[in-house]
Scaffold this active site. Sequence first.
Site, PDB file in Angstrom:
ATOM      1  N   HIS A   1      38.690  27.136 -18.657  1.00 13.69           N
ATOM      2  CA  HIS A   1      39.970  27.007 -17.947  1.00 13.69           C
ATOM      3  C   HIS A   1      40.901  28.122 -18.427  1.00 13.69           C
ATOM      4  CE1 HIS A   1      43.400  24.785 -16.115  1.00 13.69           C
ATOM      5  NE2 HIS A   1      42.455  24.270 -15.358  1.00 13.69           N
TER       6      HIS A   1
ATOM      7  N   HIS B   1      43.443  17.074  -9.548  1.00 11.57           N
ATOM      8  CA  HIS B   1      44.057  18.350  -9.135  1.00 11.57           C
ATOM      9  C   HIS B   1      43.053  19.199  -8.350  1.00 11.57           C
ATOM     10  CE1 HIS B   1      47.417  18.019 -12.372  1.00 11.57           C
ATOM     11  NE2 HIS B   1      47.711  17.370 -11.253  1.00 11.57           N
TER      12      HIS B   1
ATOM     13  N   HIS C   1      47.314  14.256 -19.038  1.00  4.91           N
ATOM     14  CA  HIS C   1      47.571  15.524 -18.345  1.00  4.91           C
ATOM     15  C   HIS C   1      48.509  15.291 -17.167  1.00  4.91           C
ATOM     16  CE1 HIS C   1      47.101  19.404 -16.507  1.00  4.91           C
ATOM     17  NE2 HIS C   1      46.481  18.923 -15.454  1.00  4.91           N
TER      18      HIS C   1
ATOM     19  N   HIS D   1      39.975  14.873 -13.166  1.00  3.34           N
ATOM     20  CA  HIS D   1      41.239  14.439 -12.554  1.00  3.34           C
ATOM     21  C   HIS D   1      41.319  14.984 -11.135  1.00  3.34           C
ATOM     22  CE1 HIS D   1      42.187  18.425 -14.024  1.00  3.34           C
ATOM     23  NE2 HIS D   1      43.391  18.409 -13.497  1.00  3.34           N
TER      24      HIS D   1
ATOM     25  N   ASP E   1      42.169  22.266  -7.958  1.00  6.51           N
ATOM     26  CA  ASP E   1      41.248  23.277  -8.513  1.00  6.51           C
ATOM     27  C   ASP E   1      40.003  22.623  -9.116  1.00  6.51           C
ATOM     28  OD1 ASP E   1      43.141  22.347 -10.459  1.00  6.51           O
ATOM     29  OD2 ASP E   1      42.632  23.991 -11.812  1.00  6.51           O
ATOM     30  N   HIS E   2      40.033  21.299  -9.340  1.00  6.17           N
ATOM     31  CA  HIS E   2      38.890  20.609  -9.948  1.00  6.17           C
ATOM     32  C   HIS E   2      38.038  19.832  -8.939  1.00  6.17           C
ATOM     33  CE1 HIS E   2      40.167  21.286 -14.200  1.00  6.17           C
ATOM     34  NE2 HIS E   2      41.266  21.587 -13.534  1.00  6.17           N
TER      35      HIS E   2
ATOM     36  N   ASP F   1      41.623  19.282 -18.195  1.00  5.34           N
ATOM     37  CA  ASP F   1      42.987  19.706 -18.484  1.00  5.34           C
ATOM     38  C   ASP F   1      43.640  18.636 -19.345  1.00  5.34           C
ATOM     39  OD1 ASP F   1      42.178  21.547 -16.668  1.00  5.34           O
ATOM     40  OD2 ASP F   1      43.810  21.228 -15.234  1.00  5.34           O
TER      41      ASP F   1
END
Length: 334
Positions: A268, A63, A139, A61, A65-66, A210
């Site tokens: 995670h 976000h 998510h 996805h 942090d990914h 996530d």
Amino acid sequence: MFELVFLGTAAAVPSAERGSPALLVARGPARFLVDCGEGTQRQLMRGELGFRGLGHVLLTHLHLDHVAGLAGLLATRQLYQLGGAIEIVGSHETVAFAHRYLSATVGTEREGGYRLRAVLPGLVLSRPGWRVTALPVAHRGTQSLGYLFEEETRRALLPDRLDALGVPEGPERAALASGHPIVLADGRSITPEMVQGPNVPGAKLAIIGDVEEIASLVEPVRRADALVIEATFLERDSALAKSRGHLTAAAAARLAREAEVGELLLTHISGRYQSEEILAEAARLFPKARVAADFDRVSVTPTPPPKQEREGRRRGEVIRYRRRRGFRRGRPDG
Ligand SMILES: [Zn+2]
């Protein structure tokens, strides 16, 4: 067999011990990154993995942090003049974000040495004997995807049978191995069924990023030999987990138990807990659980069927041990 190297196992923010989310999946010479958090290129170096063979980045996805590590990774590849473009795969929403982010940093696909590919849940890529498919994951209103790596069931030839039937080494055996009947010099026909052993199931690896619920994942990950999934919170903070769109360790373990997976690999991990607490909560519900640490390496091989099913097979009963091969298509905006 699939091989995993956990490159980043932190939730949201990296810590001294844990990098931002990234997981290397290898099968033979083929290498994939699943997610590419900030600092992933350095984790590849520290793990002595380098960039070679890295053909795809599969994003769960959008976000930060990914995905934040993509630009640095691509910039270094360009600086080292490593040939060949990396294919970056994700949902339409994720790929649209990657397009904006990368064109503002490393430039166009050509300049940056990458190729973007938006996919829907379903087949992502197919190689002889194995494939990768995407599945929808819920998510926080994002178009998130999980990924399944699956080897096909195969039937090996039995050397004893080949010898007994007088099948010579060489092209005849190769033809039988690829499923074609042959005719021997003396006129006898040999079919593959005459010389094949029993079905040997392939490995199934499920990787979920996530996620805020488990019900929709039970069927897609059923009987995976390994399930990699987040465990950001503990049950005592389940209200927080719900409000942030994440799982507790107990929820991840319930999924593993319901889906009868072989091994549960938790990642995670939030800096607010000790790994031991996460493990203890999961292992109460699913004993074959493990909390991944950065640079952990795991081989994913087919899990032998449970004992009663092996006995059932010996007795010739109808057995339940069968891989799920169909994939529901659906919208990725779960
Ligand atoms: Zn995250």
